[in-house]
Write an enzyme that holds these catalytic residues in place. Structure first.
Site, PDB file in Angstrom:
ATOM      1  N   ASP A  91       0.842  -1.203   0.000  1.00  0.00           N
ATOM      2  CA  ASP A  91       0.000   0.000   0.000  1.00  0.00           C
ATOM      3  C   ASP A  91       0.880   1.258   0.000  1.00  0.00           C
ATOM      4  OD1 ASP A  91       0.564   1.005   2.741  1.00  0.00           O
ATOM      5  OD2 ASP A  91      -0.427  -0.827   3.399  1.00  0.00           O
ATOM      6  N   HIS A 106       8.215  -5.542  -1.548  1.00  0.00           N
ATOM      7  CA  HIS A 106       7.308  -6.397  -2.318  1.00  0.00           C
ATOM      8  C   HIS A 106       6.511  -5.622  -3.362  1.00  0.00           C
ATOM      9  CE1 HIS A 106       7.467  -9.482   1.229  1.00  0.00           C
ATOM     10  NE2 HIS A 106       8.537  -9.508   0.472  1.00  0.00           N
ATOM     11  N   GLY A 185       4.784  -4.780  13.247  1.00  0.00           N
ATOM     12  CA  GLY A 185       3.687  -5.444  12.557  1.00  0.00           C
ATOM     13  C   GLY A 185       4.058  -6.445  11.494  1.00  0.00           C
ATOM     14  N   THR A 186       5.047  -7.289  11.781  1.00  0.00           N
ATOM     15  CA  THR A 186       5.357  -8.340  10.804  1.00  0.00           C
ATOM     16  C   THR A 186       5.532  -9.678  11.497  1.00  0.00           C
ATOM     17  OG1 THR A 186       6.893  -9.101   9.087  1.00  0.00           O
ATOM     18  CG2 THR A 186       7.841  -7.720  10.837  1.00  0.00           C
TER      19      THR A 186
HETATM   20  P1  OAD Z   1       1.568 -11.088   8.404  1.00  0.00           P
HETATM   21  O1  OAD Z   1       0.088 -11.093   8.173  1.00  0.00           O
HETATM   22  O2  OAD Z   1       2.315 -12.346   8.222  1.00  0.00           O
HETATM   23  O3  OAD Z   1       1.857 -10.598   9.892  1.00  0.00           O
HETATM   24  C1  OAD Z   1       1.230  -9.444  10.416  1.00  0.00           C
HETATM   25  C2  OAD Z   1       1.756  -9.205  11.804  1.00  0.00           C
HETATM   26  O4  OAD Z   1       1.145  -7.989  12.241  1.00  0.00           O
HETATM   27  C3  OAD Z   1       1.427 -10.275  12.833  1.00  0.00           C
HETATM   28  O5  OAD Z   1       2.601 -10.623  13.544  1.00  0.00           O
HETATM   29  C4  OAD Z   1       0.377  -9.600  13.728  1.00  0.00           C
HETATM   30  O6  OAD Z   1       0.502 -10.020  15.090  1.00  0.00           O
HETATM   31  C5  OAD Z   1       0.766  -8.144  13.584  1.00  0.00           C
HETATM   32  N1  OAD Z   1      -0.314  -7.184  13.827  1.00  0.00           N
HETATM   33  C6  OAD Z   1      -1.656  -7.334  13.675  1.00  0.00           C
HETATM   34  N2  OAD Z   1      -2.301  -6.201  13.989  1.00  0.00           N
HETATM   35  C7  OAD Z   1      -1.349  -5.293  14.343  1.00  0.00           C
HETATM   36  C8  OAD Z   1      -1.373  -3.935  14.764  1.00  0.00           C
HETATM   37  N3  OAD Z   1      -2.532  -3.280  14.861  1.00  0.00           N
HETATM   38  N4  OAD Z   1      -0.211  -3.314  15.049  1.00  0.00           N
HETATM   39  C9  OAD Z   1       0.962  -3.979  14.940  1.00  0.00           C
HETATM   40  N5  OAD Z   1       1.062  -5.266  14.552  1.00  0.00           N
HETATM   41  C10 OAD Z   1      -0.085  -5.916  14.251  1.00  0.00           C
HETATM   42  O7  OAD Z   1       2.151  -9.904   7.495  1.00  0.00           O
HETATM   43  P2  OAD Z   1       3.644  -9.634   7.017  1.00  0.00           P
HETATM   44  O8  OAD Z   1       4.642 -10.039   8.052  1.00  0.00           O
HETATM   45  O9  OAD Z   1       3.682  -8.260   6.497  1.00  0.00           O
HETATM   46  O10 OAD Z   1       4.269 -11.088   0.845  1.00  0.00           O
HETATM   47  O11 OAD Z   1       3.727 -10.623   5.799  1.00  0.00           O
HETATM   48  C11 OAD Z   1       4.865 -10.614   5.014  1.00  0.00           C
HETATM   49  C12 OAD Z   1       4.552 -10.965   3.602  1.00  0.00           C
HETATM   50  O12 OAD Z   1       3.735 -12.118   3.539  1.00  0.00           O
HETATM   51  C13 OAD Z   1       3.721  -9.949   2.861  1.00  0.00           C
HETATM   52  O13 OAD Z   1       4.458  -8.858   2.391  1.00  0.00           O
HETATM   53  C14 OAD Z   1       3.198 -10.765   1.734  1.00  0.00           C
HETATM   54  C15 OAD Z   1       2.753 -11.968   2.511  1.00  0.00           C
HETATM   55  O14 OAD Z   1       2.703 -13.135   1.871  1.00  0.00           O
HETATM   56  C16 OAD Z   1       4.081 -11.076  -0.484  1.00  0.00           C
HETATM   57  O15 OAD Z   1       3.032 -10.737  -0.989  1.00  0.00           O
HETATM   58  C17 OAD Z   1       5.301 -11.493  -1.263  1.00  0.00           C
END
Ligand code: OAD
Length: 243
Positions: A91, A106, A185-186
Site C-alpha cells: 500500500d 514487495h 507489525g510483521t
Molecule cells: P503477516 O500477516 O504475516 O503478519 C502481520 C503481523 O502484524 C502479525 O505478527 C500480527 O501479530 C501483527 N499485527 C496485527 N495487527 C497489528 C497492529 N494493529 N499493530 C501492529 N502489529 C499488528 O504480514 P507480514 O509479516 O507483512 O508477501 O507478511 C509478510 C509478507 O507475507 C507480505 O508482504 C506478503 C505476505 O505473503 C508477499 O506478498 C510477497
C-alpha cells in the site's frame, strides 16, 4: 549537524488499523483465494483475469482507507531523524502520511509493470525482458498493453517465486549507519525480508512492536506487545524528545 539514522521495517500490522487485513489469518486464504492462485507466476499463467480482479479489489481498498497514527508518527520522526522505511506492504499509506523515503520490498499496488519484466521469468538479459513500469490511478485491466513492447500489463507486486530486490550494497550501508531500528507489525516469516530483524542486531537502540510477536525475545530488542497506533506515537515522541 547530520541527523541520526532510523531504519523502520514494517509489515501488514502497520496498516491493519487503517482497515487493511493482515495476511496470516487462521484459514491461510487471502479474501477466499489460495495464495498460489493469486500471487504466483503460475497463478498468473493459469488465470490472469482472476489475478487482475483480485488486485483490482486490493487497489480499491487501499485507495479507500487512510494512513493511521502509526504511519503519521513515522512521518513526524523525520523532523529530527533521517528516517528510512523498509516495508513489505504494497500500500501507499506511508507515502500518503508524508514519509519521504520508503523502500517497498514487495512492490506497490499503485504501480504497474510489463508482464515481461524480468522479475517474472528471471531473464534479466533476455530478448523478452521489458523494464516498463509506471504509476497508475486505476487498477490494471485485462487487455491493458505495455506501451513499450505490447505485452499485457500486471501489478508491480512481488509474487511468491519471484525475486525481491534486496539492494545488498544499500542494505549494508543502512546496517552500518543506523542508530535506531524499529520493527513493526510483521510475522517475519517470509524471506528474504524476514531476515532483516537479525541483520540489525548491532544497532544501538532496537524496538519491535507487535501485539502477537513471532519472537518473544529478540537479542537486544525492546519488544513491545501492543499495536502500531498505541505504541508508535508515544515511542516517536520519546525519541524526538531525547534528541
Ligand atoms: P503477516 O500477516 O504475516 O503478519 C502481520 C503481523 O502484524 C502479525 O505478527 C500480527 O501479530 C501483527 N499485527 C496485527 N495487527 C497489528 C497492529 N494493529 N499493530 C501492529 N502489529 C499488528 O504480514 P507480514 O509479516 O507483512 O508477501 O507478511 C509478510 C509478507 O507475507 C507480505 O508482504 C506478503 C505476505 O505473503 C508477499 O506478498 C510477497
Amino acid at each position: 549537524m547530520t541527523k541520526k539514522r532510523v531504519v523502520v521495517f514494517s509489515g501488514a500490522g502497520l496498516s491493519a488499523e487503517s482497515g487493511i487485513p493482515t495476511f496470516r489469518g487462521s484459514d491461510g486464504l487471502w479474501e477466499n483465494h489460495r495464495i498460489e492462485d493469486v500471487a504466483s507466476p503460475d497463478g498468473w499463467a493459469r488465470d490472469p483475469k482472476l489475478v487482475l480482479n483480485f488486485y483490482a479489489m486490493r487497489f480499491e481498498k487501499v485507495q479507500s482507507v487512510q494512513p493511521n497514527a502509526g504511519h503519521r508518527s513515522l512521518a513526524d520522526l523525520q523532523e529530527k531523524f533521517d528516517v528510512i522505511n523498509i516495508t513489505q506492504n504494497i500500500d501507499n499509506l506511508l507515502e500518503r502520511a508524508g514519509c519521504n523515503n520508503v523502500w517497498h520490498l514487495h512492490g506497490r499496488i499503485d504501480y504497474q509493470k510489463c508482464e515481461r519484466h524480468y522479475d517474472i521469468f528471471g531473464l534479466r538479459d533476455s530478448y523478452f525482458n521489458c523494464d516498463f513500469k509506471s504509476e497508475i490511478s486505476k487498477p490494471v485491466q485485462w487487455g491493458d498493453k505495455c506501451p513499450k513492447c505490447g505485452a499485457q500489463l500486471r501489478p508491480d507486486v512481488v509474487w511468491f517465486g519471484e525475486s525481491v530486490d534486496m539492494r545488498r550494497g544499500y542494505l549494508e550501508e543502512l546496517i552500518e549507519t543506523a542508530s535506531i531500528f524499529i520493527g513493526v507489525g510483521t510475522s517475519a516469516q517470509v524471506y528474504p525480508a524476514a531476515g532483516l530483524l537479525t541483520l540489525f542486531e548491532e544497532t544501538e537502540q532496537k524496538f519491535f512492536i507487535d501485539p502477537n510477536p513471532a519472537y518473544e525475545a529478540l537479542l537486544g530488542f525492546e519488544v513491545i506487545k501492543s499495536t502500531a497506533t498505541a505504541v508508535l506515537p508515544e515511542l516517536v515522541q520519546r525519541l524526538l524528545q531525547a534528541e
